[in-house]
Design an enzyme around this catalytic site. Structure first.
Site, PDB file in Angstrom:
ATOM      1  N   PHE A 125       0.880  -1.177   0.000  1.00 24.56           N
ATOM      2  CA  PHE A 125       0.000   0.000   0.000  1.00 24.56           C
ATOM      3  C   PHE A 125       0.911   1.219   0.000  1.00 24.56           C
ATOM      4  O   PHE A 125       1.663   1.425   0.963  1.00 24.56           O
ATOM      5  CB  PHE A 125      -0.823  -0.067   1.289  1.00 24.56           C
ATOM      6  CG  PHE A 125      -1.851   1.007   1.513  1.00 24.56           C
ATOM      7  CD1 PHE A 125      -3.038   1.025   0.799  1.00 24.56           C
ATOM      8  CD2 PHE A 125      -1.658   1.965   2.501  1.00 24.56           C
ATOM      9  CE1 PHE A 125      -4.019   1.982   1.061  1.00 24.56           C
ATOM     10  CE2 PHE A 125      -2.638   2.925   2.773  1.00 24.56           C
ATOM     11  CZ  PHE A 125      -3.819   2.929   2.040  1.00 24.56           C
ATOM     12  N   PRO A 130       7.674  11.449   1.282  1.00 18.98           N
ATOM     13  CA  PRO A 130       8.647  12.112   2.155  1.00 18.98           C
ATOM     14  C   PRO A 130       8.078  13.383   2.793  1.00 18.98           C
ATOM     15  O   PRO A 130       8.363  13.708   3.933  1.00 18.98           O
ATOM     16  CB  PRO A 130       9.810  12.435   1.210  1.00 18.98           C
ATOM     17  CG  PRO A 130       9.723  11.374   0.143  1.00 18.98           C
ATOM     18  CD  PRO A 130       8.259  11.094  -0.022  1.00 18.98           C
ATOM     19  N   TRP A 158       8.239   4.831   3.433  1.00 19.19           N
ATOM     20  CA  TRP A 158       7.723   3.979   4.517  1.00 19.19           C
ATOM     21  C   TRP A 158       6.812   2.909   3.946  1.00 19.19           C
ATOM     22  O   TRP A 158       5.799   2.563   4.556  1.00 19.19           O
ATOM     23  CB  TRP A 158       6.982   4.791   5.594  1.00 19.19           C
ATOM     24  CG  TRP A 158       7.806   5.877   6.178  1.00 19.19           C
ATOM     25  CD1 TRP A 158       7.565   7.222   6.098  1.00 19.19           C
ATOM     26  CD2 TRP A 158       9.019   5.724   6.935  1.00 19.19           C
ATOM     27  NE1 TRP A 158       8.561   7.914   6.744  1.00 19.19           N
ATOM     28  CE2 TRP A 158       9.467   7.018   7.271  1.00 19.19           C
ATOM     29  CE3 TRP A 158       9.780   4.624   7.336  1.00 19.19           C
ATOM     30  CZ2 TRP A 158      10.634   7.239   7.994  1.00 19.19           C
ATOM     31  CZ3 TRP A 158      10.938   4.853   8.062  1.00 19.19           C
ATOM     32  CH2 TRP A 158      11.348   6.146   8.382  1.00 19.19           C
ATOM     33  N   ILE A 159       7.170   2.389   2.779  1.00 18.24           N
ATOM     34  CA  ILE A 159       6.291   1.425   2.135  1.00 18.24           C
ATOM     35  C   ILE A 159       6.664   0.005   2.582  1.00 18.24           C
ATOM     36  O   ILE A 159       7.725  -0.518   2.200  1.00 18.24           O
ATOM     37  CB  ILE A 159       6.345   1.552   0.591  1.00 18.24           C
ATOM     38  CG1 ILE A 159       6.079   3.009   0.180  1.00 18.24           C
ATOM     39  CG2 ILE A 159       5.347   0.586  -0.058  1.00 18.24           C
ATOM     40  CD1 ILE A 159       4.809   3.624   0.765  1.00 18.24           C
ATOM     41  N   GLN A 279       2.201  -7.299  46.437  1.00 15.60           N
ATOM     42  CA  GLN A 279       1.026  -6.543  45.974  1.00 15.60           C
ATOM     43  C   GLN A 279       1.374  -5.582  44.845  1.00 15.60           C
ATOM     44  O   GLN A 279       0.556  -5.332  43.958  1.00 15.60           O
ATOM     45  CB  GLN A 279       0.409  -5.781  47.148  1.00 15.60           C
ATOM     46  CG  GLN A 279      -0.416  -6.689  48.034  1.00 15.60           C
ATOM     47  CD  GLN A 279      -1.329  -5.921  48.964  1.00 15.60           C
ATOM     48  OE1 GLN A 279      -1.194  -4.709  49.125  1.00 15.60           O
ATOM     49  NE2 GLN A 279      -2.240  -6.607  49.595  1.00 15.60           N
ATOM     50  N   GLY A 341      16.383  -7.285  34.204  1.00 14.34           N
ATOM     51  CA  GLY A 341      17.406  -7.263  33.147  1.00 14.34           C
ATOM     52  C   GLY A 341      17.017  -8.077  31.927  1.00 14.34           C
ATOM     53  O   GLY A 341      17.288  -7.681  30.787  1.00 14.34           O
ATOM     54  N   GLU A 364      -0.308   3.678   9.764  1.00 13.84           N
ATOM     55  CA  GLU A 364      -1.764   3.667   9.480  1.00 13.84           C
ATOM     56  C   GLU A 364      -2.522   4.706  10.300  1.00 13.84           C
ATOM     57  O   GLU A 364      -3.640   4.471  10.751  1.00 13.84           O
ATOM     58  CB  GLU A 364      -2.356   2.258   9.645  1.00 13.84           C
ATOM     59  CG  GLU A 364      -1.926   1.359   8.498  1.00 13.84           C
ATOM     60  CD  GLU A 364      -2.484  -0.036   8.562  1.00 13.84           C
ATOM     61  OE1 GLU A 364      -3.701  -0.176   8.789  1.00 13.84           O
ATOM     62  OE2 GLU A 364      -1.700  -0.980   8.368  1.00 13.84           O
ATOM     63  N   GLY A 365      -1.867   5.853  10.490  1.00 12.13           N
ATOM     64  CA  GLY A 365      -2.491   6.957  11.224  1.00 12.13           C
ATOM     65  C   GLY A 365      -1.964   6.978  12.643  1.00 12.13           C
ATOM     66  O   GLY A 365      -2.343   6.148  13.462  1.00 12.13           O
ATOM     67  N   SER A 367      -1.162   7.993  16.558  1.00 15.08           N
ATOM     68  CA  SER A 367      -2.119   8.178  17.665  1.00 15.08           C
ATOM     69  C   SER A 367      -2.706   9.594  17.645  1.00 15.08           C
ATOM     70  O   SER A 367      -3.902   9.794  17.866  1.00 15.08           O
ATOM     71  CB  SER A 367      -1.414   7.958  19.012  1.00 15.08           C
ATOM     72  OG  SER A 367      -1.040   6.597  19.127  1.00 15.08           O
TER      73      SER A 367
END
Ligand code: COS
Length: 383
Positions: A125, A130, A158-159, A279, A341, A364-365, A367
């Site tokens: 997709f 850029p 970013w493909i 706890q 660790g 994909e969008g 946040s």
């Protein structure tokens, strides 16, 4: 043993429960694969998932017109992500890459889906550029009409699957109007003349990723998906379907982190007793379980709403993605803390979850974009 109680929620039908059980057994037998060469690993995963029928839900069956089943997509991503992030990636990209064809393709374009659903072709997709990521409508890439062809020029970045894909769905400016109304979608074969990998991109959780250069790439006019100027809406409709599935992948990572933490708390002795008796540790486990269940409710609410025939699930999908990815980050961070660790030790499952989850809050969008989407929907009264 991961918590499977969510499968009895009313969002699901028996076919989803059976799918989850069969896939779980498949994952136990086949995953994780060796990640040293991510291109080879992804090719292997696509071929394997395809051969065993698991890629069928990623695209519509060209022979019938049943819509994509978002609950199956989400259950599959959640399950694969719990076992192997790269397997989830390979599955998800087959769906995102062909989403526009499933939703808007012609019968000729849909012929590709037979190959992608069988794991015989890899898809991608190509939306981001850029200079244009979150602000999709500002894209520069141009598609110029020339007789019976379109000629594409520009860059995409970013493909995912860039470099190994057989087909790309590419969004480009065709100029019917400024901004969002002047973009169209095209199906471009990976071996098209003028299409080149400008750069391979290395990220913290490695997978095939690239910047692509389109230098006068000529495609027939019939390669356009949908109508001229509809590309932005097509991209958003695809994201409406697949954003919930990103939340589902995050959920899979978070469930794995919780499971590992429960095991660790039971096995590790601290101050003369199992760590689970402290706890403070119980508090972390409770917070993690709460976030996992709340995320699952939002993810499967969005998937169910779409499957029930809603035309748009923009608000539900944005909420599911935002909440599930942000909370998974917190859950995994707590798991790292509980593992001491070991949690930051290269090769430990919790360390790899910590790297895997981060990109899901961006791709994909991001946040921040999901918040814009939700606010617009709520303030615009579209509930
Ligand atoms: N489904 C169908 N149509 C949609 C839609 C959706 N989910 N979302 C928007 N549209 C339509 C709008 O109704 C509007 O139509 P009209 O022009 O007929 O009124 C048109 O598309 C433009 O919408 P809008 O004005 O909201 O566009 P913006 O430029 O303001 O963009 C955001 C909105 C930020 C939400 C969009 O650019 C986005 O989602 N960005 C993130 C992109 C992304 O996910 N990138 C990652 C790439 S994949 S790794």
């Amino acid at each position: 043993m991961p918590d499977r109680s969510f499968l009895s929620w009313p969002f699901f039908e028996d076919r989803h429960r059976e799918h989850a059980e069969r896939l779980e057994a498949w994952c136990e037998k086949n995953l994780p694969v060796d990640h040293h060469d991510v291109d080879a690993a992804c090719r292997e995963l696509v071929a394997k998932l395809g051969a065993d029928g698991w890629l069928k839900p990623t695209a519509v069956d060209p022979a019938d017109s049943a819509p994509l089943d978002v609950r199956t997509l989400c259950i599959t991503r959640e399950t694969l992500a719990r076992h192997d992030g790269l397997a989830d990636f390979a599955f998800a990209m087959q769906g995102l890459g062909t989403g526009a064809i499933s939703l808007f393709g012609t019968p000729e374009q849909r012929a590709w889906l037979e190959k992608t659903r069988a794991g015989k072709a890899i898809s991608a997709f190509a939306l981001s550029e850029p200079r244009s990521g979150s602000d999709v409508a500002s894209m520069d890439m141009a598609a110029r009409r020339d007789g019976d062809s379109y000629v594409l020029s520009g860059e995409k970045t970013w493909i995912s699957n860039g470099g190994i894909a057989d087909i790309y769905v590419v969004f480009a400016r065709t100029g019917e109007a400024p901004g969002a109304r002047g973009i169209s979608a095209f199906l471009v074969p990976g071996d098209a003349a003028g299409l080149a990998i400008a750069e391979r991109l290395e990220v913290i959780a490695p997978h095939p990723l690239a910047r692509l250069r389109f230098d006068e790439v000529r495609v027939p006019a019939a390669a356009m998906i949908g109508k001229p100027g509809e590309g932005f809406k097509i991209a958003m409709s695809v994201l409406d379907v697949f954003r919930s599935t990103v939340g589902a992948a995050a959920l899979g990572f978070a469930r794995r982190a919780l499971d590992e933490s429960v095991k660790r708390a039971a096995a590790r002795q601290l101050f003369g007793a199992p760590m689970a008796e402290l706890q403070m540790v119980q508090g972390h486990i409770a917070d993690m379980a709460l976030d996992v269940d709340a995320a699952a409710l939002l993810v499967y609410r969005a998937a169910w709403t779409k499957d029930m025939g809603a035309a748009r699930v923009t608000r539900e999908a944005a909420m599911a993605k935002l909440f599930a990815t942000d909370k998974a980050q917190e859950v995994i961070d707590k798991a790292v803390q509980l593992h001491g660790g070991d949690g930051v030790r290269k090769g430990h499952i919790v360390e790899s979850l910590y790297r895997e989850i981060r990109a899901l809050r961006i791709y994909e969008g991001a946040s921040d974009v999901q918040k814009v989407v939700i606010a617009r929907q709520v303030m615009g009264g579209e509930r």
